[in-house]
Scaffold this active site. Structure first.
Site, PDB file in Angstrom:
ATOM      1  N   THR A  58     -22.444  73.642   1.764  1.00  0.00           N
ATOM      2  CA  THR A  58     -21.713  75.021   1.286  1.00  0.00           C
ATOM      3  C   THR A  58     -21.618  76.229   3.009  1.00  0.00           C
ATOM      4  OG1 THR A  58     -21.402  73.822  -0.670  1.00  0.00           O
ATOM      5  CG2 THR A  58     -21.168  76.183  -0.842  1.00  0.00           C
ATOM      6  N   SER A  88     -19.324  72.985 -10.740  1.00  0.00           N
ATOM      7  CA  SER A  88     -20.253  73.715 -10.220  1.00  0.00           C
ATOM      8  C   SER A  88     -21.647  74.880 -10.624  1.00  0.00           C
ATOM      9  CB  SER A  88     -19.304  74.265  -9.115  1.00  0.00           C
ATOM     10  OG  SER A  88     -19.574  75.518  -8.094  1.00  0.00           O
TER      11      SER A  88
HETATM   12  N1  GLU Z   1     -21.411  71.260  -5.082  1.00  0.00           N
HETATM   13  C1  GLU Z   1     -21.731  72.413  -4.513  1.00  0.00           C
HETATM   14  C2  GLU Z   1     -21.267  73.205  -5.885  1.00  0.00           C
HETATM   15  O1  GLU Z   1     -20.240  73.339  -6.387  1.00  0.00           O
HETATM   16  C3  GLU Z   1     -22.256  73.217  -3.851  1.00  0.00           C
HETATM   17  C4  GLU Z   1     -22.722  72.273  -2.508  1.00  0.00           C
HETATM   18  C5  GLU Z   1     -23.562  72.757  -2.162  1.00  0.00           C
HETATM   19  O2  GLU Z   1     -23.856  73.776  -2.088  1.00  0.00           O
HETATM   20  O3  GLU Z   1     -24.885  72.293  -2.089  1.00  0.00           O
HETATM   21  O4  GLU Z   1     -22.794  73.121  -6.932  1.00  0.00           O
END
Ligand code: GLU
Length: 593
Positions: free
Chosen positions: A410, A471
């Site tokens: 991210t 998330s």
């Molecule tokens: N999929 C994660 C979320 O939506 C974010 C991924 C990450 O920051 O590693 O919280």
């Protein structure tokens, strides 16, 4: 935001970016973790993205224009963390109306009825998370990032999507210099990337990691951006590209005899065609007289950050010693995570009722704060509380805890313009390298965001057709007296929440400047038996916190934050990581001498 002369100026001048000579040899740009000045600011993890945002601001664009242009460059230079194959959440402060608005561009599950709570089980057993579940068509959600960019520009921007994509297209064409971070992330993904032929073709050089110092070009992605410049939203959410995304999901391009199975997904073209961004209300809590705005469901970020702050507000965090301060923050985030896991998921009516009002109420936080023993850490996991009285809705049902963790990829960026508009934007493809499935010939990786659903147990975050996975992304904007004060965010899976809480406490309660608050050592307590902590944090606080009953496990690095602040003298301060993930880059339109 009103379209104005700036619109015309940007129309003309943004095209000039297109004329950057494609032959110029890219150099490794300098990075600046801090910048102070006027007329607008940008902070991202990457100098080329920051420069693109600043160039748009200098040419009269606004913070939304700059955010989209910067994000489109990150889709090129940070392809394993962000890009049009993924999703994200944008929080925007609109200076003209004083409102905070959001865009939910989260990925969505396919509509197939088989995409149900058992979708990640085989014979009743979860598909092994790594590498199999993360490297599968099943994990790919309908991407929301390009729709977010188009929506943000149409509603709040002054330039077209064609103009906003131009710097990214140029960087994809000209290439960028491979640094240690990019090479390291590629190396970490080699076993997966070598299995998917389109990904090896796009991101490896003769099957190997591109060398540090070499120039990496992504001509496929340049062509894809060019197509999207011409065709706009329809170029992604229909036609040949949508069909190719579905083909890659349903039948991933895998080498013969792969070392692990790459399962097909259930997405169909109709799922892509019907995708829409949403505009949920932001979350808001008052903390020490400030208004802290964040992202609501399907992100748990705004609620969990807000509840943690509300719990922390019960204690004189500005006056206590360092260990006592850290103890209270760790206990607060553990409690808030218990509630997150029990209550937060996609809150559209067909999926869950999320008691957002109850979870964000000061009364509920006060009940939770009363459980904190100032001299002893609670045994973890702590149980979730019952926010239903405070919530007041007949739909609220007290729930049992369910724990879910996610990865560490991210990216986060912030922008502000001379009119006072602010953007805080976190975008992702989930795991570093996403699903490892590149759409053949298109130059971008597809996300594996659907691994954010819980595969077992109960609770609000089980898979269902058309649902958006929970998330932790926490793009945050803080107002003081109705005016923008801070914007901040970070990657890091569910550690995003604890990192944002730490930065806000460091800045608001502990007398640190924003750059100090971002650089400070980090730990993360997400209602687990041990506190994950960076080495520098353990050096400083482990002995004291162990005597209060906390147990530790090491983590090399937590997050990669960016932020900005409106200083009392009217100047803007932009801040990025000085060290983590190779350091980020902060810039202002007019720098102080
Ligand atoms: N999929 C994660 C979320 O939506 C974010 C991924 C990450 O920051 O590693 O919280």
């Amino acid at each position: 935001m009103r379209r104005s002369l700036a619109f015309i100026i940007v129309n003309v001048l943004a095209l000039l970016v297109a004329t950057l000579p494609a032959s110029a040899v890219p150099q490794l740009p300098d990075k600046h973790p801090v910048a102070v000045g006027t007329n607008g600011a940008v902070a991202t993890v990457d100098p080329l993205a920051t420069d693109a945002g600043l160039a748009i601001l200098r040419r009269g664009g606004n913070a939304v224009d700059a955010a989209v242009a910067a994000a489109a460059v990150l889709g090129v230079t940070e392809p394993y963390s962000a890009g049009i194959g993924g999703g994200g959440f944008m929080v925007i402060y609109l200076a003209e109306s004083g409102e905070v608005v959001t865009i939910d561009g989260r990925e969505e599950a396919p509509s197939d009825p088989d995409f149900d709570r058992d979708v990640f089980l085989e014979g009743g057993v979860p598909i092994p998370f790594f590498p199999e579940r993360v490297t599968s068509g099943l994990a790919v959600g309908v991407p929301g990032t390009f729709a977010t960019w188009v929506d943000a520009l149409e509603r709040y921007g002054t330039i077209t999507i064609a103009q906003a994509l131009q710097p990214g297209r140029v960087v994809a064409q000209r290439g960028f210099v491979v640094d240690e971070t990019f090479a390291g992330q590629t190396a970490g993904n080699l076993p997966r990337f070598r299995v998917i032929t389109s990904t090896a073709d796009t991101f490896l050089v003769d099957g190997e990691v591109p060398e540090v110092g070499s120039v990496f070009r992504n001509e496929d992605l340049a062509r894809t951006y060019h197509k999207l410049q011409r065709e706009g939203l329809a170029g992604f959410y229909g036609g040949d590209l949508a069909a190719e995304i579905v083909a890659a999901v349903q039948d991933p391009p895998v080498i013969d005899d792969p070392p692990f199975p790459v399962r097909p997904g259930l997405m169909v073209v109709g799922d892509i065609e019907q995708y829409q961004v949403l505009h949920p209300d932001p979350t808001m809590v008052e903390y020490r007289g400030l208004e802290v705005f964040g992202m609501g469901p399907p992100s748990s970020g705004g609620i969990t950050v807000g509840e943690s702050l509300n719990i922390g507000e019960n204690f004189p965090l500005d006056a206590v010693d360092d260990v006592t301060f850290q103890h209270h923050v760790l206990e607060a985030t553990a409690l808030a995570f218990a509630d997150r896991n029990a209550y937060i998921g996609d809150d559209r009516p067909q999926y869950n009722y999320v008691p957002t009002a109850g979870l964000l109420s000061q009364g509920f936080a006060d009940e939770r704060a009363a459980l904190i023993d100032p001299l002893a850490a609670a045994a973890k996991p702590v149980a979730p509380g019952d926010p239903c009285d405070e919530d007041g809705s007949v739909l609220c049902v007290p729930n049992a805890a369910a724990l879910a963790m996610s990865g560490s990829s991210t990216t986060h960026l912030v922008t502000a313009d001379k009119w006072g508009n602010v953007v805080s934007y976190t975008l992702t493809i989930e795991t570093t390298g996403g699903s490892a499935i590149t759409v053949p010939g298109r130059g971008f990786l597809l996300n594996n965001e659907l691994t954010d659903f819980n595969s077992t147990g109960d609770g609000p975050n089980l898979a269902a057709p058309g649902k958006r996975p929970r998330s932790s992304m926490s793009p945050t904007i803080v107002l003081a007296d109705g005016e923008p004060f801070l914007a901040v965010g970070t990657p890091g899976g569910s550690t995003i929440i604890t990192t944002v809480v730490e930065i806000l406490h460091n800045r608001i309660d502990r007398g640190m400047s924003l750059p100090e608050a971002i650089a400070a050592p980090r730990a993360t307590q997400r209602n687990t038996s041990t506190v994950g902590a960076e080495a520098a944090y353990r050096d400083l606080y482990e002995a004291g916190l162990t005597s209060l009953g906390h147990a530790f496990s090491g983590r090399s690095e937590i997050g990669a934050a960016t932020g900005l602040e409106f200083l009392p003298d009217g100047r803007l301060l932009a801040a990025a990581e000085p060290v983590r993930r190779g350091g980020g880059d902060a810039g202002v339109v007019r720098a102080d001498d």
